[in-house]
Motif scaffolding. Structure first.
Motif, PDB file in Angstrom:
ATOM      1  N   THR A 134       0.842  -1.200   0.000  1.00 53.80           N
ATOM      2  CA  THR A 134       0.000   0.000   0.000  1.00 53.80           C
ATOM      3  C   THR A 134       0.874   1.246   0.000  1.00 53.80           C
ATOM      4  O   THR A 134       1.906   1.295   0.676  1.00 53.80           O
ATOM      5  CB  THR A 134      -0.908  -0.014   1.238  1.00 53.80           C
ATOM      6  N   LEU A 152      -2.360   0.010  -7.793  1.00 54.90           N
ATOM      7  CA  LEU A 152      -2.488   0.302  -6.372  1.00 54.90           C
ATOM      8  C   LEU A 152      -1.908  -0.841  -5.554  1.00 54.90           C
ATOM      9  O   LEU A 152      -1.801  -1.976  -6.029  1.00 54.90           O
ATOM     10  CB  LEU A 152      -3.950   0.530  -6.008  1.00 54.90           C
ATOM     11  N   ASN A 200      -4.869   3.381  -0.457  1.00 57.95           N
ATOM     12  CA  ASN A 200      -3.725   3.968  -1.147  1.00 57.95           C
ATOM     13  C   ASN A 200      -3.873   5.460  -1.423  1.00 57.95           C
ATOM     14  O   ASN A 200      -2.903   6.102  -1.805  1.00 57.95           O
ATOM     15  CB  ASN A 200      -3.542   3.278  -2.506  1.00 57.95           C
ATOM     16  N   ARG A 231      -6.168  -1.606  -9.642  1.00 58.89           N
ATOM     17  CA  ARG A 231      -5.600  -0.481 -10.375  1.00 58.89           C
ATOM     18  C   ARG A 231      -6.717   0.458 -10.804  1.00 58.89           C
ATOM     19  O   ARG A 231      -7.856   0.032 -11.013  1.00 58.89           O
ATOM     20  CB  ARG A 231      -4.810  -0.950 -11.594  1.00 58.89           C
ATOM     21  N   THR A 246     -12.028   1.519 -10.922  1.00 59.35           N
ATOM     22  CA  THR A 246     -10.999   0.585 -10.492  1.00 59.35           C
ATOM     23  C   THR A 246     -11.347  -0.833 -10.939  1.00 59.35           C
ATOM     24  O   THR A 246     -12.518  -1.221 -10.961  1.00 59.35           O
ATOM     25  CB  THR A 246     -10.841   0.592  -8.965  1.00 59.35           C
TER      26      THR A 246
END
Length: 274
Positions: A134, A152, A200, A231, A246
């Protein structure tokens, strides 16, 4: 197969007070400061109510290869009476699906619409699912300041029996299959990937969950170690509201059990609040 899938379910939107909601749109004071009349029921709760039809009708099959697509149309508040209904099942290229709608009480106002489905087989995950740590410090996300894709990071969390039992209580999830077979319910899984991804990011306002596509790959066992390969894949803007999307792959003991593609509202002008 359509006879196995209920056509209607009535539930009450219950939001028990929790310290985790402080400073979010799920707390009265914060929601009112954002321009809403009261605390919003988390979208993941509304999703959990919608997919109960699939769990009741398809059981473990849906947990292993089920699909859902949902869009949140209007806010839901604690105490709202919700009616979940589904339309006719239709055969598709790789499974079956039916429209699903959640409406609010006597007004019949649509608060969620989408589809529930059962795939002939679950999707194949990518051969590589990165799991970097993270971000520390968190990555600040502001409209226009980054270009996807953005990988991420993720920690690792054991979804213990006590944790999962508390989650079922939060969601007022009562389907017996989760206790009888030692499985994690869909709302907990969707919340897990969201929290892993958002951990994140430093955002300009509390995140609002706007919609998702879900594909299940395998039942998710209680007691496993969970991590999310996620991501940011796209950004968009509509009428002063800024979104990012995401893609989140949830792994249990290293094995993919679900894929979530989530639309997230992360910034908006005061004039855009409806």
């Amino acid at each position: 197969m359509s006879a196995d899938l209920p056509e209607r379910l009535e539930v009450t939107a219950i939001l028990d007070p929790r310290p985790r909601y402080r400073g979010t749109s799920h707390e009265d004071a914060t929601a009112r400061a954002m321009g809403f009349p009261a605390a919003l029921l988390p979208g993941v709760f509304v999703y959990g109510h919608a997919v109960r039809l699939a769990v009741i009708g398809w059981g473990a099959d849906w947990l292993a290869r089920g699909r859902a697509q949902v869009r949140f149309r209007r806010p839901v508040y604690a105490g709202d009476r919700l009616v979940v209904t589904r339309g006719a099942l239709a055969r598709e290229a790789d499974g079956v699906a039916a429209p699903v709608t959640v409406t609010r009480g006597t007004e019949g106002e649509v608060v969620l619409d989408g589809r529930l489905g059962l795939a002939d087989r679950p999707p194949d995950p990518p051969t590589t699912l990165p799991l970097p740590p993270t971000f520390m410090p968190k990555r600040a996300i502001r409209p226009g300041d980054f270009a996807p894709p953005l990988q991420l990071g993720s920690g690792e969390t054991v979804l213990s029996p006590d944790f999962v039992a508390e989650s079922r209580a939060d969601f007022h999830e009562t389907e017996a299959i989760f206790v009888e077979r030692g499985l994690v319910h869909p709302g907990c899984l969707l919340r897990r990937t969201m929290e892993d991804a958002v951990a994140n990011l430093a955002l300009p306002m509390p995140l609002i969950f706007a919609g998702a596509e879900v594909e299940n790959l395998a039942p998710a066992p209680v007691g496993a170690r969970y991590a999310t390969s996620s991501r940011i894949v796209s950004v968009s803007e509509a009428r002063g509201k800024h979104y990012f999307e995401t893609e989140e792959w949830l792994l249990a003991d290293g094995h993919p059990v679900a894929r979530h593609v989530r639309r997230n509202l992360y910034a908006m002008s005061r004039a855009s609040v409806s």
